[in-house]
Write a protein that holds these residues in place. Structure first.
Motif, PDB file in Angstrom:
ATOM      1  N   ILE A 290     -17.076  -5.652  39.388  1.00  0.00           N
ATOM      2  CA  ILE A 290     -18.210  -5.225  39.116  1.00  0.00           C
ATOM      3  C   ILE A 290     -18.464  -4.432  40.622  1.00  0.00           C
ATOM      4  CG2 ILE A 290     -20.718  -4.986  38.624  1.00  0.00           C
ATOM      5  CD1 ILE A 290     -18.966  -6.002  36.421  1.00  0.00           C
ATOM      6  N   ASP A 291     -18.359  -2.899  40.625  1.00  0.00           N
ATOM      7  CA  ASP A 291     -18.577  -2.182  41.792  1.00  0.00           C
ATOM      8  C   ASP A 291     -19.915  -1.573  41.942  1.00  0.00           C
ATOM      9  OD1 ASP A 291     -18.100  -0.498  44.015  1.00  0.00           O
ATOM     10  OD2 ASP A 291     -16.273   0.311  43.261  1.00  0.00           O
ATOM     11  N   VAL A 292     -20.626  -2.143  42.693  1.00  0.00           N
ATOM     12  CA  VAL A 292     -22.024  -1.796  43.059  1.00  0.00           C
ATOM     13  C   VAL A 292     -22.245  -0.803  43.989  1.00  0.00           C
ATOM     14  CG1 VAL A 292     -24.446  -2.817  43.686  1.00  0.00           C
ATOM     15  CG2 VAL A 292     -22.911  -4.164  42.462  1.00  0.00           C
TER      16      VAL A 292
ATOM     17  N   ALA B 151     -10.979 -15.224  42.441  1.00  0.00           N
ATOM     18  CA  ALA B 151     -11.968 -15.170  41.599  1.00  0.00           C
ATOM     19  C   ALA B 151     -11.686 -14.526  40.257  1.00  0.00           C
ATOM     20  CB  ALA B 151     -13.121 -14.219  42.206  1.00  0.00           C
ATOM     21  N   ASP B 152     -12.636 -14.862  39.244  1.00  0.00           N
ATOM     22  CA  ASP B 152     -12.266 -14.400  37.951  1.00  0.00           C
ATOM     23  C   ASP B 152     -13.260 -13.094  37.921  1.00  0.00           C
ATOM     24  OD1 ASP B 152     -10.821 -16.657  36.514  1.00  0.00           O
ATOM     25  OD2 ASP B 152     -12.456 -17.809  37.073  1.00  0.00           O
ATOM     26  N   ILE B 153     -14.390 -13.117  38.678  1.00  0.00           N
ATOM     27  CA  ILE B 153     -15.336 -12.109  38.700  1.00  0.00           C
ATOM     28  C   ILE B 153     -15.622 -11.726  40.129  1.00  0.00           C
ATOM     29  CG2 ILE B 153     -17.753 -11.346  38.274  1.00  0.00           C
ATOM     30  CD1 ILE B 153     -17.841 -13.693  36.003  1.00  0.00           C
ATOM     31  N   VAL B 154     -15.330 -10.393  40.416  1.00  0.00           N
ATOM     32  CA  VAL B 154     -15.594  -9.772  41.724  1.00  0.00           C
ATOM     33  C   VAL B 154     -16.686  -8.842  41.954  1.00  0.00           C
ATOM     34  CG1 VAL B 154     -14.695  -8.857  43.814  1.00  0.00           C
ATOM     35  CG2 VAL B 154     -13.288 -10.444  42.570  1.00  0.00           C
ATOM     36  N   VAL B 155     -17.932  -9.161  42.548  1.00  0.00           N
ATOM     37  CA  VAL B 155     -19.080  -8.171  42.633  1.00  0.00           C
ATOM     38  C   VAL B 155     -18.871  -7.559  44.196  1.00  0.00           C
ATOM     39  CG1 VAL B 155     -21.046  -7.617  42.285  1.00  0.00           C
ATOM     40  CG2 VAL B 155     -20.322  -9.371  40.927  1.00  0.00           C
ATOM     41  N   THR B 156     -18.674  -6.517  44.154  1.00  0.00           N
ATOM     42  CA  THR B 156     -18.806  -5.884  45.490  1.00  0.00           C
ATOM     43  C   THR B 156     -19.986  -4.978  45.868  1.00  0.00           C
ATOM     44  OG1 THR B 156     -17.367  -4.533  47.287  1.00  0.00           O
ATOM     45  CG2 THR B 156     -17.193  -3.984  44.695  1.00  0.00           C
ATOM     46  N   ALA B 157     -20.734  -5.077  46.685  1.00  0.00           N
ATOM     47  CA  ALA B 157     -21.998  -4.564  47.431  1.00  0.00           C
ATOM     48  C   ALA B 157     -22.114  -4.446  48.845  1.00  0.00           C
ATOM     49  CB  ALA B 157     -23.272  -5.095  46.682  1.00  0.00           C
TER      50      ALA B 157
ATOM     51  N   PRO C 128     -19.399   7.126  39.456  1.00  0.00           N
ATOM     52  CA  PRO C 128     -20.648   6.642  38.773  1.00  0.00           C
ATOM     53  C   PRO C 128     -20.187   6.480  37.231  1.00  0.00           C
ATOM     54  CG  PRO C 128     -20.437   9.099  38.812  1.00  0.00           C
ATOM     55  CD  PRO C 128     -19.105   8.504  39.564  1.00  0.00           C
ATOM     56  N   GLY C 129     -21.204   6.027  36.653  1.00  0.00           N
ATOM     57  CA  GLY C 129     -21.269   5.729  35.431  1.00  0.00           C
ATOM     58  C   GLY C 129     -21.282   4.081  34.978  1.00  0.00           C
ATOM     59  N   GLY C 130     -21.345   3.316  36.217  1.00  0.00           N
ATOM     60  CA  GLY C 130     -21.148   1.776  35.652  1.00  0.00           C
ATOM     61  C   GLY C 130     -22.530   1.114  36.026  1.00  0.00           C
ATOM     62  N   VAL C 131     -22.699   0.456  37.100  1.00  0.00           N
ATOM     63  CA  VAL C 131     -23.790  -0.180  37.596  1.00  0.00           C
ATOM     64  C   VAL C 131     -25.128   0.430  37.507  1.00  0.00           C
ATOM     65  CG1 VAL C 131     -25.077  -1.908  39.000  1.00  0.00           C
ATOM     66  CG2 VAL C 131     -22.594  -1.898  38.385  1.00  0.00           C
TER      67      VAL C 131
ATOM     68  N   GLY D 188     -29.061  -6.266  36.058  1.00  0.00           N
ATOM     69  CA  GLY D 188     -28.184  -5.268  35.032  1.00  0.00           C
ATOM     70  C   GLY D 188     -26.627  -5.680  35.305  1.00  0.00           C
ATOM     71  N   ILE D 189     -26.269  -6.392  36.232  1.00  0.00           N
ATOM     72  CA  ILE D 189     -24.858  -6.928  36.439  1.00  0.00           C
ATOM     73  C   ILE D 189     -24.619  -8.081  35.288  1.00  0.00           C
ATOM     74  CG2 ILE D 189     -23.191  -8.158  37.821  1.00  0.00           C
ATOM     75  CD1 ILE D 189     -24.375  -6.423  40.198  1.00  0.00           C
ATOM     76  N   VAL D 190     -25.566  -8.894  35.185  1.00  0.00           N
ATOM     77  CA  VAL D 190     -25.510 -10.064  34.348  1.00  0.00           C
ATOM     78  C   VAL D 190     -25.519  -9.369  33.001  1.00  0.00           C
ATOM     79  CG1 VAL D 190     -26.329 -11.971  33.668  1.00  0.00           C
ATOM     80  CG2 VAL D 190     -26.232 -11.901  35.684  1.00  0.00           C
ATOM     81  N   HIS D 191     -26.402  -8.212  32.613  1.00  0.00           N
ATOM     82  CA  HIS D 191     -26.383  -7.713  31.293  1.00  0.00           C
ATOM     83  C   HIS D 191     -25.046  -7.086  31.062  1.00  0.00           C
ATOM     84  CE1 HIS D 191     -28.240  -5.888  27.810  1.00  0.00           C
ATOM     85  NE2 HIS D 191     -27.829  -4.705  28.217  1.00  0.00           N
ATOM     86  N   ILE D 192     -24.453  -6.365  32.137  1.00  0.00           N
ATOM     87  CA  ILE D 192     -23.120  -5.866  31.748  1.00  0.00           C
ATOM     88  C   ILE D 192     -22.158  -6.813  31.327  1.00  0.00           C
ATOM     89  CG2 ILE D 192     -21.291  -4.785  33.059  1.00  0.00           C
ATOM     90  CD1 ILE D 192     -23.537  -2.989  34.572  1.00  0.00           C
ATOM     91  N   LEU D 193     -22.083  -7.853  32.171  1.00  0.00           N
ATOM     92  CA  LEU D 193     -21.150  -8.818  32.012  1.00  0.00           C
ATOM     93  C   LEU D 193     -21.266  -9.698  30.508  1.00  0.00           C
ATOM     94  CD1 LEU D 193     -21.240 -10.568  35.162  1.00  0.00           C
ATOM     95  CD2 LEU D 193     -19.282  -9.418  34.468  1.00  0.00           C
ATOM     96  N   ARG D 194     -22.327  -9.733  30.223  1.00  0.00           N
ATOM     97  CA  ARG D 194     -22.845 -10.404  28.788  1.00  0.00           C
ATOM     98  C   ARG D 194     -22.346  -9.522  27.668  1.00  0.00           C
ATOM     99  NH1 ARG D 194     -25.930 -15.318  29.424  1.00  0.00           N
ATOM    100  NH2 ARG D 194     -26.590 -15.138  27.333  1.00  0.00           N
TER     101      ARG D 194
END
Length: 292
Positions: free
Chosen positions: A234-236, A209-215, A265-268, A151-157
């Motif tokens: 991207i906030d997981v 970083a150009d992209i930061v994903v936090t989980a 909510p409403g993101g990932v 889903g994260i890759v889908h969001i980015l693309r």
């Protein structure tokens, strides 16, 4: 700040999936089926399961749900998983995580047929992901990949955020998110740094970083000191606080920055459930040799 609308991205993809399911039914008379298993009565897990069942119904995917007592034996749980694995009507099996205390999830995940592993957590599917050389190969081979990373890759693309050639930092090294996401970003030609609780100089690393994903599952852990201007965040995290749900990012602290970010909510979250539907379609296609 530019908000990334996960609900809109999810809605568009679900409409596409619904159309595909309707076409499958018209052409073959068959309907993809997803089985969900909930062990115990954890309130949050029950909410997630209900969301998944509702999403299936909306897409036209047949839902098979099974509730098990939290004290169910290992033998009983695995027996159910094997029964569902042998049921030809069922294309995907989802075991809701986390399981009640003292239950090792991987033992149960290993019992799911790899062809029905819509969470992408069976060692066979993890191996296929790790052996893949490119994003095109992952797509062409219909590999079942963990829903949140997918889903994260889908969001980015879909958001027009360039992945190729960019530096991406993934905070978190779980089997569910951090590890598979790192593989997916590598497949999209990013330079990936996997950070975690033992990482030194975490702020400085993220700032590059150009992209930061936090989980990491820590409310408001990431603030403006972690993020550079122009980054995609991207906030997981989904953390329950007295003030309500919040992510791993301190949203108020970064709201005036020139960045792109997923809200919580409403993101990932919505896109993760949508990828479960997508994986069910992939499993249907792989098992039945039908192009969808």
């Amino acid at each position: 700040m530019k908000l990334i609308d996960g609900k809109k991205i999810s809605s568009d993809k679900r409409a596409e999936i619904k159309e595909k399911v309707a076409k499958i039914k018209q052409q073959t008379g068959k309907i993809p089926g997803l089985a969900t298993i909930l062990v115990g009565g954890d309130p949050a897990s029950r909410v997630y399961i209900q969301s998944k069942i509702k999403a299936c119904e909306h897409a036209g995917i047949k839902s098979f749900h099974h509730d098990l007592d939290e004290n169910s034996s290992q033998e009983a749980i695995i027996a159910l998983i094997k029964k569902l694995s042998e049921n030809f009507e069922i294309d995907g099996i989802l075991l809701q995580l986390p399981l009640p205390q003292n239950k090792d999830a991987q033992e149960y995940l290993n019992a799911i047929s790899p062809l029905k592993d819509v969470d992408g957590l069976h060692p066979f599917n993890v191996g296929l992901l790790n052996l893949s050389k490119s994003w095109n190969e992952i797509i062409e081979k219909n590999i079942l990949v963990s829903c949140t990373p997918l889903g994260i890759v889908h969001i980015l693309r879909k958001s027009g955020i360039t992945i190729e050639g960019k530096t991406a930092v993934v905070i978190g090294r779980s089997n569910l998110v951090g590890k598979p996401l790192s593989m997916l970003l590598l497949a999209n030609n990013a330079t990936v740094i996997m950070a975690h609780s033992r990482t030194n100089n975490l702020k400085e690393i993220c700032k590059s970083a150009d992209i930061v994903v936090t989980a990491v599952g820590k409310s408001r852990f990431v603030n403006k000191d972690f993020i550079k201007i122009g980054a995609a965040v991207i906030d997981v995290g989904i953390n329950r606080t007295p003030e309500g749900l919040c992510g791993d990012v301190d949203f108020d602290a970064v709201k005036d920055m020139d960045i792109e970010i997923t809200p919580v909510p409403g993101g990932v979250g919505p896109v993760t459930i949508t990828m479960l539907l997508e994986n069910t379609l992939k499993a249907f296609s792989n098992r039945r040799k039908i192009v969808v």
